[in-house]
Scaffold this active site. Structure first.
Site, mmCIF file in Angstrom:
data_model
loop_
_atom_site.group_PDB
_atom_site.id
_atom_site.type_symbol
_atom_site.label_atom_id
_atom_site.label_comp_id
_atom_site.label_asym_id
_atom_site.label_seq_id
_atom_site.Cartn_x
_atom_site.Cartn_y
_atom_site.Cartn_z
ATOM 1 N N GLU A 177 4.432 -5.055 7.165
ATOM 2 C CA GLU A 177 3.682 -3.979 7.839
ATOM 3 C C GLU A 177 4.143 -3.761 9.279
ATOM 4 O O GLU A 177 4.130 -2.641 9.784
ATOM 5 C CB GLU A 177 2.179 -4.301 7.825
ATOM 6 N N GLU A 225 -0.704 -9.258 -0.788
ATOM 7 C CA GLU A 225 -2.146 -9.489 -0.570
ATOM 8 C C GLU A 225 -2.909 -9.444 -1.895
ATOM 9 O O GLU A 225 -3.816 -10.255 -2.124
ATOM 10 C CB GLU A 225 -2.686 -8.441 0.414
ATOM 11 N N ALA A 271 0.865 -1.180 0.000
ATOM 12 C CA ALA A 271 0.000 0.000 0.000
ATOM 13 C C ALA A 271 0.904 1.233 0.000
ATOM 14 O O ALA A 271 2.060 1.177 0.422
ATOM 15 C CB ALA A 271 -0.884 -0.023 1.233
ATOM 16 N N GLY A 280 0.512 -4.964 0.839
ATOM 17 C CA GLY A 280 -0.656 -5.007 -0.043
ATOM 18 C C GLY A 280 -0.354 -5.661 -1.381
ATOM 19 O O GLY A 280 -1.260 -6.188 -2.029
HETATM 20 N N1 CAA Z 1 4.624 3.175 -0.585
HETATM 21 C C1 CAA Z 1 5.062 4.345 -1.082
HETATM 22 N N2 CAA Z 1 6.245 4.478 -1.714
HETATM 23 C C2 CAA Z 1 7.004 3.392 -1.854
HETATM 24 C C3 CAA Z 1 6.614 2.143 -1.361
HETATM 25 C C4 CAA Z 1 5.360 2.061 -0.707
HETATM 26 N N3 CAA Z 1 4.875 0.897 -0.237
HETATM 27 N N4 CAA Z 1 7.590 1.247 -1.649
HETATM 28 C C5 CAA Z 1 8.551 1.914 -2.293
HETATM 29 N N5 CAA Z 1 8.201 3.222 -2.434
HETATM 30 C C6 CAA Z 1 8.955 4.295 -3.068
HETATM 31 C C7 CAA Z 1 10.148 4.714 -2.238
HETATM 32 O O1 CAA Z 1 9.740 5.628 -1.229
HETATM 33 C C8 CAA Z 1 11.030 5.317 -3.273
HETATM 34 O O2 CAA Z 1 10.548 6.602 -3.577
HETATM 35 P P1 CAA Z 1 11.576 7.870 -3.659
HETATM 36 O O3 CAA Z 1 12.408 7.543 -4.880
HETATM 37 O O4 CAA Z 1 10.672 9.030 -3.854
HETATM 38 O O5 CAA Z 1 12.365 7.861 -2.413
HETATM 39 C C9 CAA Z 1 10.783 4.456 -4.500
HETATM 40 O O6 CAA Z 1 9.524 3.802 -4.273
HETATM 41 C C10 CAA Z 1 11.835 3.363 -4.684
HETATM 42 O O7 CAA Z 1 11.926 2.644 -3.473
HETATM 43 P P2 CAA Z 1 13.307 2.400 -2.686
HETATM 44 O O8 CAA Z 1 14.267 3.503 -2.961
HETATM 45 O O9 CAA Z 1 12.973 2.133 -1.256
HETATM 46 O O10 CAA Z 1 13.797 1.089 -3.445
HETATM 47 P P3 CAA Z 1 14.787 -0.030 -2.866
HETATM 48 O O11 CAA Z 1 15.102 -0.905 -4.032
HETATM 49 O O12 CAA Z 1 15.892 0.575 -2.100
HETATM 50 O O13 CAA Z 1 13.899 -0.871 -1.796
HETATM 51 C C11 CAA Z 1 11.923 -2.008 -1.027
HETATM 52 C C12 CAA Z 1 12.809 -1.637 -2.231
HETATM 53 C C13 CAA Z 1 12.677 -2.961 -0.099
HETATM 54 C C14 CAA Z 1 10.696 -2.725 -1.586
HETATM 55 C C15 CAA Z 1 11.521 -0.751 -0.257
HETATM 56 O O14 CAA Z 1 11.012 0.216 -1.191
HETATM 57 C C16 CAA Z 1 10.450 -0.959 0.777
HETATM 58 O O15 CAA Z 1 10.731 -1.470 1.841
HETATM 59 N N6 CAA Z 1 9.198 -0.530 0.493
HETATM 60 C C17 CAA Z 1 8.105 -0.601 1.439
HETATM 61 C C18 CAA Z 1 7.593 -2.012 1.624
HETATM 62 C C19 CAA Z 1 6.492 -2.043 2.669
HETATM 63 O O16 CAA Z 1 6.683 -1.743 3.821
HETATM 64 N N7 CAA Z 1 5.250 -2.422 2.250
HETATM 65 C C20 CAA Z 1 4.108 -2.506 3.092
HETATM 66 C C21 CAA Z 1 3.264 -1.263 2.984
HETATM 67 S S1 CAA Z 1 1.933 -1.190 4.153
HETATM 68 C C22 CAA Z 1 0.693 -2.169 3.520
HETATM 69 O O17 CAA Z 1 0.837 -2.722 2.433
HETATM 70 C C23 CAA Z 1 -0.544 -2.286 4.352
HETATM 71 C C24 CAA Z 1 -1.532 -3.272 3.875
HETATM 72 O O18 CAA Z 1 -1.536 -4.415 4.234
HETATM 73 C C25 CAA Z 1 -2.616 -2.879 2.990
#
Ligand code: CAA
Length: 259
Positions: A133, A113, A66, A110
């Protein structure tokens, strides 16, 4: 045909392809993305030419979850009123046509999911699944604690939801989350071939098979067996069933009419 901001929606023969298209954000799933997915499912489900739907992302990410940037300022009442759970992909699970998730790269939160809402997942050898999460101080909100547990069992689901660690494609296949793992450069070819094969089957029979398998997750064994029996009997009302069996006996290809 609808215009999409976050998706690319295509038709390839009898397969509808929904490609998440927010590459700079690793296909983060905003409310807008979920609304568009629902619209795309509506569009493809209403299209009689389409017999199977594939949901995919890009090489780096199916979807990294998400949209954290969109969610960060939200309060309890914002999320409660928005009903994230219903917006978040409910339409994928109510789709009567078969759905396949083709996953390459990250399928997190998400994203994992959303993949699990599809009927099955084909993964590239680069795929990474997880429910991170907990690392954000929250928990999965659109099926991660439920569908994942049903798919891979309590031990691994607890491990993933409590540590937030990622599972690679090989572990996901061993655990039963994905149906097959293919080389990354063959993901779309293999998935589209599977989708075309499904689309060529009797559509009502496919819908009944999907319904029956899904029922296994919702009910007791005896209730599920009863649903299966009724649906099996119902296939005997299909022209496709009569034709399919006749074609087998006559050693010729069947002419499927989807009725
Ligand atoms: N939401 C918003 N932006 C996101 C994102 C997310 N879930 N995942 C990645 N991005 C964005 C980053 O912020 C980054 O943006 P900027 O260039 O503006 O900084 C861009 O995408 C590229 O990401 P990274 O620089 O972080 O890329 P990476 O290769 O270094 O890392 C990753 C990849 C490990 C997937 C890392 O991006 C990450 O940990 N992302 C979040 C994963 C996460 O926590 N997901 C769960 C979300 S909560 C949820 O999903 C709730 C639910 O159940 C419904």
């Amino acid at each position: 045909m609808n215009n999409y901001e976050y998706l690319i929606v295509e038709r390839q023969a009898a397969v509808g392809l929904i490609r998440l298209n927010r590459p700079k954000m690793l296909n983060a799933l905003s409310f807008g993305v979920f609304r568009e997915i629902a619209t795309a499912i509506d569009e493809l489900e209403a299209d009689d030419a389409i017999g199977c739907i594939v949901l995919t992302g890009n090489e780096k990410a199916f979807a990294a979850g998400a949209d954290i940037k969109e969610m960060q300022p939200k309060t309890f009442i914002d999320m409660f009123n928005a009903d994230f759970h219903t917006i978040g992909g409910n339409r994928v699970t109510t789709c009567r046509k078969p759905t396949i998730a083709a996953v390459s790269g990250y399928a997190l939160g998400g994203g994992c999911e959303l993949a699990m809402m599809c009927d099955f997942i084909i993964a590239s050898d680069t795929a990474k699944f997880g429910q991170p999460e907990i690392t954000l101080g929250t928990i999965p909100g659109i099926g991660g604690t439920q569908r994942l547990t049903r798919a891979i069992g309590k031990a691994k689901a607890m491990d993933l939801c409590l540590t937030g660690r990622m599972m690679d494609a090989a572990e996901a296949e061993r655990a039963g989350l994905v149906s097959r793992v293919v080389p990354a450069d063959k993901l779309m070819e293999e998935t589209m071939a599977a989708a075309e094969k499904i689309a060529a089957m009797s559509r009502p029979a496919a819908a009944m098979a999907k319904d029956a398998v899904n029922r296994a997750f919702e009910t007791t064994l005896s209730e599920g067996m009863s649903v299966e029996r009724d649906l099996f009997h119902a296939t005997f009302a299909l022209e496709d069933r009569a034709e399919g069996m006749a074609a087998f006996i006559e050693k010729r290809p069947a002419t499927i009419r989807n009725r």
